[in-house]
Write a protein that holds these residues in place. Structure first.
Motif, PDB file in Angstrom:
ATOM      1  N   PRO A 141       0.816  -1.191   0.000  1.00  0.00           N
ATOM      2  CA  PRO A 141       0.000   0.000   0.000  1.00  0.00           C
ATOM      3  C   PRO A 141       0.856   1.250   0.000  1.00  0.00           C
ATOM      4  O   PRO A 141       1.824   1.384   0.726  1.00  0.00           O
ATOM      5  CB  PRO A 141      -0.804  -0.123   1.304  1.00  0.00           C
ATOM      6  N   GLY A 142       0.480   2.190  -0.852  1.00  0.00           N
ATOM      7  CA  GLY A 142       1.199   3.444  -0.924  1.00  0.00           C
ATOM      8  C   GLY A 142       2.366   3.404  -1.872  1.00  0.00           C
ATOM      9  O   GLY A 142       3.047   4.409  -2.073  1.00  0.00           O
ATOM     10  N   SER A 143       2.681   2.238  -2.492  1.00  0.00           N
ATOM     11  CA  SER A 143       3.795   2.140  -3.399  1.00  0.00           C
ATOM     12  C   SER A 143       3.294   2.144  -4.821  1.00  0.00           C
ATOM     13  O   SER A 143       2.117   2.091  -5.109  1.00  0.00           O
ATOM     14  CB  SER A 143       4.599   0.861  -3.115  1.00  0.00           C
ATOM     15  N   GLY A 144       4.229   2.162  -5.763  1.00  0.00           N
ATOM     16  CA  GLY A 144       3.838   2.160  -7.174  1.00  0.00           C
ATOM     17  C   GLY A 144       4.054   3.513  -7.783  1.00  0.00           C
ATOM     18  O   GLY A 144       4.371   4.507  -7.133  1.00  0.00           O
ATOM     19  N   ALA A 196       2.657   7.040  -6.460  1.00  0.00           N
ATOM     20  CA  ALA A 196       1.948   6.886  -5.188  1.00  0.00           C
ATOM     21  C   ALA A 196       2.574   7.762  -4.120  1.00  0.00           C
ATOM     22  O   ALA A 196       3.765   8.048  -4.136  1.00  0.00           O
ATOM     23  CB  ALA A 196       1.997   5.418  -4.730  1.00  0.00           C
ATOM     24  N   ARG A 202       0.132   7.343   2.542  1.00  0.00           N
ATOM     25  CA  ARG A 202      -1.205   7.599   3.053  1.00  0.00           C
ATOM     26  C   ARG A 202      -1.194   7.432   4.559  1.00  0.00           C
ATOM     27  O   ARG A 202      -0.386   6.702   5.117  1.00  0.00           O
ATOM     28  CB  ARG A 202      -2.205   6.611   2.439  1.00  0.00           C
ATOM     29  N   TYR A 248     -10.620  -6.318  -3.539  1.00  0.00           N
ATOM     30  CA  TYR A 248      -9.235  -6.788  -3.545  1.00  0.00           C
ATOM     31  C   TYR A 248      -9.248  -8.301  -3.675  1.00  0.00           C
ATOM     32  O   TYR A 248     -10.196  -8.971  -3.271  1.00  0.00           O
ATOM     33  CB  TYR A 248      -8.473  -6.350  -2.296  1.00  0.00           C
ATOM     34  N   ALA A 253      -6.016  -2.459  -2.538  1.00  0.00           N
ATOM     35  CA  ALA A 253      -4.697  -2.176  -1.972  1.00  0.00           C
ATOM     36  C   ALA A 253      -4.197  -0.828  -2.469  1.00  0.00           C
ATOM     37  O   ALA A 253      -4.479  -0.408  -3.590  1.00  0.00           O
ATOM     38  CB  ALA A 253      -3.711  -3.276  -2.376  1.00  0.00           C
ATOM     39  N   GLY A 254      -3.447  -0.152  -1.609  1.00  0.00           N
ATOM     40  CA  GLY A 254      -2.825   1.106  -1.987  1.00  0.00           C
ATOM     41  C   GLY A 254      -3.673   2.334  -1.773  1.00  0.00           C
ATOM     42  O   GLY A 254      -3.185   3.454  -1.934  1.00  0.00           O
ATOM     43  N   LEU A 296      -3.131   3.533   4.007  1.00  0.00           N
ATOM     44  CA  LEU A 296      -2.057   2.858   4.718  1.00  0.00           C
ATOM     45  C   LEU A 296      -2.498   2.601   6.151  1.00  0.00           C
ATOM     46  O   LEU A 296      -2.992   3.498   6.820  1.00  0.00           O
ATOM     47  CB  LEU A 296      -0.788   3.710   4.729  1.00  0.00           C
ATOM     48  N   THR A 332      -0.261  -5.849   7.331  1.00  0.00           N
ATOM     49  CA  THR A 332       0.390  -5.516   6.074  1.00  0.00           C
ATOM     50  C   THR A 332       1.886  -5.791   6.132  1.00  0.00           C
ATOM     51  O   THR A 332       2.468  -6.338   5.205  1.00  0.00           O
ATOM     52  CB  THR A 332       0.167  -4.028   5.756  1.00  0.00           C
TER      53      THR A 332
END
Length: 559
Positions: A2-5, A8, A11, A81, A150-151, A154, A162
């Motif tokens: 979560p929060g990656s990519g 992004a 959060r 999800y 997901a994402g 957070l 997680t």
């Protein structure tokens, strides 16, 4: 993660209880009421009913099984999800799904056997109202779960796993690399402590606002799943009935409304909270089991006498059909409970979580049952007894004992836990904080308590009391005094048969064990310490923290 990519940003997330949520409600703005909104309406794409609330919220409900398959707010999809939808329990299967619009309200009804589930949208509101009616146990409908991609948010709070890749118990308790533990069970809060649960990025908030739980089970102090987050996404829960650590049978009937609410980052409006929310617009929608405000009554009490003002008091009503509760006013014990279904109830007054008074009360539709001052009978509060010494306070909780607070949001093996072993000496002023809140057969059985008696005290028999709040696998205390007298093995009281101590809950059935210790067991030399040994006995359980165990409320030796 979560929060990656690509693109992004980190959060943040919060869980709000009643006070915090009410303080932040202004950020979310008022309810739209019955105001009409441009774009409000619905369509049928062949496989889904598609509803636009006209407030930047568009959702889809499957015409096949009643799943919530899409939840789009301000153009962003939040639902789903792991290829799973949001739904009752883990999904109902083939259902009859219908839609009806009544002015500014759209109601989607889902029929699955004897179960009825409902989604309601109001013009101009970015909220989704839900009801679930369970008529019997032919359907395992125990929760509604909002599944979030997901994402989006957070969550590295206790109820998250997680970042906790190591499984340490069953398939739902995990350990992080730093030794802290995580589980969806570690929600910290009792039902009475929160109105909503969710996440916020600061600019978007997604919340589950709980119902009044009148058809749930477990009372005001019950703990259950509120939310979770894993690598696949997150979940927000409304628990209708959860079999874990339950103290009473399941109730049937209509549960709700509970609300899926979007905000611009703040808490949901306080007008959505249980005890505040009114739904006169739903009175004529034909929802199974729905009882309007006109069909409900109220119970009001002018006060409670005999209270210990150092502790909060709660007044609860319960019968086989419904349950309600409210906090008594600290100054005098005044209370008022509205929205109560007609019937006869057991009224219970709790000092913290310990029942100290019960009576019967009848409620009629459209009327208020007014009660004169309730007086807690002498002897109902075990704290009133004269003692030689006492460890802890009689509150129906292990509050104040070693590791007690941590155990509502961590596993006993958590790196933050103080050692579960260690003996206790009476008289130093730290007896309670040194005594472990939980005792297990395979972990710290055989704990010793050292204390002195005067010559006069040693010349008489005394009653020893050990109060417990729950037990796992039949664990209960047997005591030995000075290696010369050992109590019989007490019968196990009725307690939930599921995990409790390792999944964040000390709440079961409060019980007091009493032991009549003869004068011959005491040391006559008043300068020497008497030694009390407490062992946990049971033929059940496995090993370690899943061996037979119990949670401690208070221990005292009476005069």
């Amino acid at each position: 993660m979560p929060g990656s990519g690509s693109g992004a940003v980190p959060r943040r997330t919060v869980v709000l209880g009643s006070a915090a949520a009410a303080a932040g409600a202004a950020l979310a703005g008022p309810l739209a009421g019955t105001a009409s909104a441009a774009g409000f309406g619905w369509s049928d794409d062949g496989t889904h009913y598609v509803v636009d609330t006209g407030a930047q919220l568009v959702f889809k409900v499957s015409k096949t099984n009643g799943d919530l398959t899409s939840l789009v707010y301000r153009g962003t999809e939040y639902q789903g999800y792991g290829g799973k939808n949001s739904h009752v329990e883990s999904g109902l299967g083939a259902s009859t799904v219908t839609l009806r619009q009544s002015g500014p309200t759209i109601l989607i009804s889902v029929a699955y056997g004897t179960l009825r589930h409902y989604y309601a949208a109001r013009s101009g509101e970015n909220h989704l109202y839900l009801w679930t009616h369970k008529a019997d146990d032919s359907v395992t409908a125990t929760r509604y779960m909002v599944r979030v991609k997901a994402g989006m948010f957070l969550n590295d709070e206790p109820d998250s796993y997680t970042y906790a890749p190591t499984t340490i118990e069953a398939s739902d308790v995990f350990r992080k690399a730093d030794g802290q533990t995580r589980s969806k069970h570690y929600a910290r809060r009792r039902v009475i402590d929160y109105d909503c649960v969710g996440w916020t990025t600061g600019s978007v908030g997604l919340w589950m606002v709980r119902s009044n739980h009148e058809k749930a089970s477990g009372g005001p102090f019950y703990r259950s799943l509120l939310r979770h987050q894993s690598a696949d996404g997150g979940g927000l829960y409304e628990i209708l009935y959860y079999g874990e650590n339950q103290t009473e049978p399941q109730r049937y009937g209509l549960q709700g409304p509970y609300v899926i609410a979007f905000t611009d980052g703040g808490a949901p409006p306080a007008a959505l909270f249980p005890g505040t929310l009114t739904t006169p617009w739903a009175d004529a929608l034909g929802i199974s089991g729905y009882v309007p405000a006109s069909g409900r009554g109220r119970v009001a009490g002018v006060g409670i006498a005999g209270r210990d003002t150092a502790h909060p008091y709660t007044v609860a009503l319960a019968n086989s059909d419904a349950q309600y509760w409210t906090s008594a006013r600290a100054s005098d014990g005044w209370f008022s409970l509205g929205g109560v279904l007609p019937g006869t109830y057991t009224l219970t007054v709790f000092k913290s979580e310990l029942a100290v008074h019960t009576s019967q009360v009848s409620v009629s539709a459209g009327a208020t049952t007014t009660l004169n001052t309730l007086t807690i009978p002498a002897g109902n509060d075990p704290s009133d007894a004269s003692t030689i010494w006492r460890i802890g306070e009689w509150t129906g909780t292990p509050s104040g004992f070693k590791n007690a607070d941590l155990m509502t949001y961590a596993h006993p093996s958590d790196v933050r836990a103080a050692p579960w072993t260690g003996n206790v000496v009476i008289g130093g002023g730290e007896e309670t904080s040194a005594f472990p809140c939980y005792l297990w057969k395979d972990v710290n059985s055989g704990l010793l308590v050292y204390f002195r008696l005067t010559a006069a005290q040693a010349a008489a028999a005394h009653t020893l009391r050990i109060g417990v709040t729950t037990a796992y696998a039949g664990g209960r205390p047997r005591v030995t005094v000075n290696d010369v007298w050992t109590s019989a093995v007490p019968a196990p009281p009725a307690q939930p048969g599921t995990r409790s101590l390792t999944v964040g809950s000390y709440r079961g059935n409060n019980h007091t064990f009493t032991y009549s210790v003869p004068a011959s067991a005491w040391l006559t030399d008043s300068s020497r310490y008497n030694v009390l040994r407490i062992d946990v006995v049971s033929g059940s359980g496995t090993t370690g923290f899943l061996s037979a165990g119990t949670a401690v409320d208070a221990i005292d030796l009476l005069v």
